[in-house]
Design a protein around this motif. Sequence first.
Motif, PDB file in Angstrom:
ATOM      1  N   THR A 256       3.438   2.916   2.816  1.00  0.00           N
ATOM      2  CA  THR A 256       2.577   3.085   4.058  1.00  0.00           C
ATOM      3  C   THR A 256       3.582   3.562   5.344  1.00  0.00           C
ATOM      4  O   THR A 256       3.244   4.306   5.877  1.00  0.00           O
ATOM      5  CB  THR A 256       1.826   1.796   4.508  1.00  0.00           C
TER       6      THR A 256
ATOM      7  N   SER B  34      -5.216  -7.078  -6.520  1.00  0.00           N
ATOM      8  CA  SER B  34      -4.831  -5.711  -5.765  1.00  0.00           C
ATOM      9  C   SER B  34      -5.300  -6.284  -4.216  1.00  0.00           C
ATOM     10  O   SER B  34      -4.641  -5.756  -3.092  1.00  0.00           O
ATOM     11  CB  SER B  34      -5.735  -4.454  -6.139  1.00  0.00           C
TER      12      SER B  34
ATOM     13  N   ALA C 209      -7.441   1.941   1.496  1.00  0.00           N
ATOM     14  CA  ALA C 209      -7.497   1.682  -0.097  1.00  0.00           C
ATOM     15  C   ALA C 209      -8.858   0.967  -0.395  1.00  0.00           C
ATOM     16  O   ALA C 209      -9.542   0.546   0.397  1.00  0.00           O
ATOM     17  CB  ALA C 209      -6.484   0.702  -0.431  1.00  0.00           C
TER      18      ALA C 209
ATOM     19  N   LEU D 258      -2.850  -6.056  -1.034  1.00  0.00           N
ATOM     20  CA  LEU D 258      -3.206  -5.248   0.164  1.00  0.00           C
ATOM     21  C   LEU D 258      -3.219  -6.269   1.587  1.00  0.00           C
ATOM     22  O   LEU D 258      -2.466  -5.842   2.529  1.00  0.00           O
ATOM     23  CB  LEU D 258      -4.359  -4.709   0.181  1.00  0.00           C
TER      24      LEU D 258
END
Length: 68
Positions: A9, A32, A23, A36
């Motif tokens: 990022t 996941s 995302a 994040l």
Amino acid sequence: MPQVINIFTQKLFTQFDKHRVWARPFEFNKASQRALEKSGFIYEGLLKENAFKNNQYINSIVYALIRK
């Protein structure tokens, strides 16, 4: 994984001058989602039945990170 997400990022923000990165992990993919969140991404919402996989509709979660 959060370290990889952070590096990726930051490159998007600096090399490509992006302001916002998003995302969409599947709702059932908790690993996941955690990666994040650890990387600073913020939960923005739920997309109901927006993907079709294995003959069924599944939900996705939207996460975003805005450049500071």
